[in-house]
Design an enzyme around this catalytic site. Structure first.
Site, short mmCIF file in Angstrom:
data_model
loop_
_atom_site.label_atom_id
_atom_site.label_comp_id
_atom_site.label_asym_id
_atom_site.label_seq_id
_atom_site.Cartn_x
_atom_site.Cartn_y
_atom_site.Cartn_z
N HIS A 80 0.84 -1.19 0.00
CA HIS A 80 0.00 0.00 0.00
C HIS A 80 0.88 1.24 0.00
CE1 HIS A 80 -3.79 -2.16 1.69
NE2 HIS A 80 -3.37 -2.67 0.56
N GLU A 82 0.82 3.84 1.89
CA GLU A 82 1.28 4.18 3.24
C GLU A 82 2.47 3.31 3.63
OE1 GLU A 82 -3.31 4.40 3.21
OE2 GLU A 82 -1.76 3.12 2.37
N CYS A 108 -6.18 1.20 5.28
CA CYS A 108 -6.80 -0.07 5.65
C CYS A 108 -6.42 -0.41 7.08
CB CYS A 108 -6.33 -1.17 4.69
SG CYS A 108 -4.60 -1.66 4.96
N CYS A 111 -2.54 -0.84 7.54
CA CYS A 111 -1.84 0.45 7.55
C CYS A 111 -2.22 1.28 8.77
CB CYS A 111 -2.11 1.21 6.26
SG CYS A 111 -1.37 0.42 4.81
#
Length: 149
Positions: A80, A82, A108, A111
């Protein structure tokens, strides 16, 4: 004379938008910018790890298996946005304590847990993500989340 400069939120979200354009994800392009004291610390976009074929080349297993957005994150070649921003900061020895995460979408659950343990104090996002548990734990950990459109 009116000042037409973007606000700091608009500025950093605009950079997150630009960063997202590097994404190789076939389903959703996400960009993230980590900021402290109005200074960028690291950026990241979602995509496959270095030296691994991008989803645009290898295909999307999540599409093939019809995995809904927000579920089964382990079934993906990519990291991801992040996560990539956190890894860039770690690679260069940059602390994220008291930083702000600007992202094109809500983190999510995976994260969100990383945000909490990294000491990030606030998240500024453009859009939501279908992950109620992430919102709940961020609230419990007292990480401020703001939506700026």
């Amino acid at each position: 004379m009116k000042d037409n400069r973007p606000t700091w939120d608009e500025y950093f979200l605009g950079i997150a938008d630009l960063v997202s354009r590097r994404s190789t994800c076939l389903r959703r392009r996400v960009g993230a910018v980590l900021v402290k004291d109005k200074r960028m610390l690291a950026t990241g976009y979602n995509g496959a790890p270095s030296r691994i074929a991008h989803c645009s080349e290898a295909g999307c297993i999540r599409e093939k298996l019809k995995v809904p957005s927000g579920e089964r994150h382990e079934l993906c070649r990519g990291l991801h946005a992040e996560q990539n921003a956190f890894l860039q900061a770690a690679l260069h020895g940059t602390s994220l304590k008291d930083a702000i995460l600007y992202s094109t979408t809500q983190p999510c659950i995976i994260c969100a847990k990383m945000v909490i343990n990294a000491g990030i104090k606030e998240i500024v996002i453009k859009g939501t993500y279908p992950d109620k548990m992430a919102r709940e734990i961020l609230k419990e950990a007292k990480v401020k989340v703001r939506i700026v459109r």
